[in-house]
Motif scaffolding. Structure first.
Motif, mmCIF file in Angstrom:
data_model
loop_
_atom_site.group_PDB
_atom_site.id
_atom_site.type_symbol
_atom_site.label_atom_id
_atom_site.label_comp_id
_atom_site.label_asym_id
_atom_site.label_seq_id
_atom_site.Cartn_x
_atom_site.Cartn_y
_atom_site.Cartn_z
ATOM 1 N N THR A 261 0.910 -1.085 0.052
ATOM 2 C CA THR A 261 -0.247 -0.017 0.065
ATOM 3 C C THR A 261 0.891 1.280 -0.194
ATOM 4 O O THR A 261 1.984 1.198 0.031
ATOM 5 C CB THR A 261 -0.863 0.101 1.152
ATOM 6 N N SER A 265 -2.214 7.050 -3.127
ATOM 7 C CA SER A 265 -2.622 5.698 -4.043
ATOM 8 C C SER A 265 -2.272 6.018 -5.553
ATOM 9 O O SER A 265 -1.943 5.121 -6.205
ATOM 10 C CB SER A 265 -4.168 5.781 -3.936
ATOM 11 N N ARG A 286 -3.592 -3.086 -1.563
ATOM 12 C CA ARG A 286 -4.396 -2.202 -0.768
ATOM 13 C C ARG A 286 -4.426 -0.990 -1.234
ATOM 14 O O ARG A 286 -3.558 -0.349 -0.488
ATOM 15 C CB ARG A 286 -4.597 -2.807 0.500
ATOM 16 N N ARG A 289 -8.763 4.308 1.741
ATOM 17 C CA ARG A 289 -9.714 5.021 1.054
ATOM 18 C C ARG A 289 -9.567 6.394 1.422
ATOM 19 O O ARG A 289 -10.317 7.133 0.857
ATOM 20 C CB ARG A 289 -11.114 4.396 1.518
ATOM 21 N N SER A 290 -9.019 7.037 2.293
ATOM 22 C CA SER A 290 -8.752 8.153 2.898
ATOM 23 C C SER A 290 -7.224 8.408 3.617
ATOM 24 O O SER A 290 -6.903 7.467 3.888
ATOM 25 C CB SER A 290 -9.817 8.823 3.729
ATOM 26 N N HIS A 293 -7.392 6.363 6.829
ATOM 27 C CA HIS A 293 -7.868 4.915 6.585
ATOM 28 C C HIS A 293 -6.845 4.026 7.044
ATOM 29 O O HIS A 293 -5.892 4.271 6.040
ATOM 30 C CB HIS A 293 -8.539 4.731 5.456
ATOM 31 N N PRO A 295 -5.613 0.303 5.718
ATOM 32 C CA PRO A 295 -6.178 -0.688 4.966
ATOM 33 C C PRO A 295 -5.794 -2.167 5.438
ATOM 34 O O PRO A 295 -6.240 -2.918 4.991
ATOM 35 C CB PRO A 295 -5.570 -0.475 3.538
#
Length: 432
Positions: A261, A265, A286, A289-290, A293, A295
């Motif tokens: 990750t 992103s 992975r 999302r924010s 977050h 993952p």
């Protein structure tokens, strides 16, 4: 374009870089887009001139008694490329887009060109405000280490064990005259040419087949020494484009669970195609999302190894990014130190009892390396450093010679010491 016209173009690009504090790549791209007459060889030659001038920016400015782009290019031609005054004079005719003729002062300075009487940071081509950190890291060798970071870098590749052997790739690329890397059992090296460029490896059939990836040997070494083993659960917490992720998959022989990750992103975008090409079937990417977050909340406390390729100033990669060292500022270093503390705190929650964190930077600055580990240990008494000698003993090959480059908590690689980029590795073990 003539060689003289290329020099004029390099001076023009440097002017834009310095005045607007832009990354060199951006200025070079814009110059090329607005000069359609310049072919690919012209653009490559101009880029090489620009990057070489930036490598020796401080020492050239001192020797030429000027910080103008013209002085930096003239100084580079003498100091880095070893051109005689007569050769430089021939290029500076003032005709057909060539630079203006040399002045009497320029001729005199080029004749006695030297920065030997300059302060240490100038001889080393290191920003003055970072010089105390360099001296803390390297002591009496600080000037030599800075000069090594101002040199041109070779191109290294990592043979993908999942698809090929080093001997097979060595044979396939024999037309490019590769050398075996001095440290990593998976490394091949290509020395830069006269223009500072290496071969175009990404057009080779073996690259498309996944037989190898472009990766500095220092990056290979610290990943290998992190100690990932087949069957383990491993998390690459700052995966970026995935160079270390793919190396981990090969070291794990495609057995176990490997998660990747990155907080940004967008940096993960190339990883999907690279994973498919490499045959690394154990990688799960992975996407956070924010910003807040996590993952990996579902596997917190279960990882055998969390690899933290921490965000840093990138001081160890100045051979490849010579413009970056002149753009970094104290505020950026402070921000990176904060980021490093945050990502280490995340890693601490993910590793299982008895598991370990491998903390990696591409930096030579103690603030981002040993000092970051010292601060982490003060905040997390449940962790203990793994002695560098024990890290080396646990490796698959004999790396005992690297023990010479141990720091208080880790290992510091550098171009002068190991012929690699400047990487740092420290391993931390969580108590049972």
């Amino acid at each position: 374009m003539t060689p003289a016209a290329r020099i004029s173009a390099a001076i023009e690009v440097l002017q834009d870089i310095i005045e607007r504090r832009r990354p060199a790549a951006d200025s070079l791209k814009d110059w090329g887009l607005s000069r359609r007459f310049a072919g690919s060889k012209d653009r490559a030659a101009i880029a090489s001139l620009v990057y070489d001038a930036l490598r020796r920016k401080a020492s050239s400015a001192h020797a030429m008694a000027s910080e103008t782009p013209r002085a930096l290019v003239l100084g580079m031609l003498a100091g880095l490329r070893g051109m005689a005054v007569s050769e430089i004079e021939a290029l500076c005719s003032g005709e057909n887009h060539a630079p203006a003729p040399l002045s009497e002062d320029e001729t005199a300075l080029l004749t006695v060109f030297s920065s030997d009487d300059a302060p240490g940071h100038v001889q080393a081509d290191v920003p003055e405000w970072l010089w105390p950190s360099f001296e803390a890291a390297f002591g009496e060798a600080a000037v030599a280490e800075g000069q090594a970071l101002a040199a041109r870098a070779p191109v290294d590749l990592r043979v993908n064990r999942l698809k090929a052997s080093r001997d097979a790739v060595l044979e396939d690329l024999s037309h490019l005259q590769p050398e075996q890397g001095p440290w990593s059992p998976d490394a091949l090296r290509f020395q830069p040419g006269h223009d500072g460029r290496g071969p175009s490896l990404q057009t080779e059939p073996g690259f498309f087949a996944g037989a190898f990836e472009i990766q500095d040997e220092g990056s290979q070494l610290v990943t290998l020494l992190a100690g990932a083993k087949p069957g383990e659960t491993v998390i690459d917490l700052c995966a970026g484009a995935g160079g270390k992720t793919l190396a981990l998959a090969a070291l794990m022989s495609n057995r176990g669970s490997l998660y990747a990750t990155d907080l940004d992103s967008r940096r993960l975008a190339p990883l999907h195609d690279r994973v498919a090409r490499s045959g690394a079937g154990i990688v799960e990417v992975r996407i956070p999302r924010s910003r807040g977050h996590e993952p990996f909340a579902d596997i917190a406390g279960q990882a055998d190894l969390v690899l933290v390729d921490a965000p840093c100033t990138g001081s160890g990669t100045w051979r490849r990014n010579p413009d970056a060292k002149w753009r970094v500022r104290p505020g950026a270093l402070a921000e990176r130190i904060k980021d490093q503390a945050e990502v280490l705190a995340r890693a601490a929650k993910l590793v299982k009892p008895g598991g370990r964190i491998a903390y990696i930077t591409c930096s030579v600055l103690p603030e981002e390396n040993d000092e970051a580990i010292r601060a982490f240990l003060a905040r997390h008494p449940g962790f203990a450093p793994v002695a560098p000698v024990d890290v080396l003993k646990g490796a698959e090959s004999d790396f005992s010679l690297l023990a010479r480059f141990a720091t208080e908590f880790g290992l510091q690689l550098s171009p002068r010491r190991t012929g690699t980029d400047g990487f740092y590795l420290a391993c931390l073990r969580r108590g049972d």
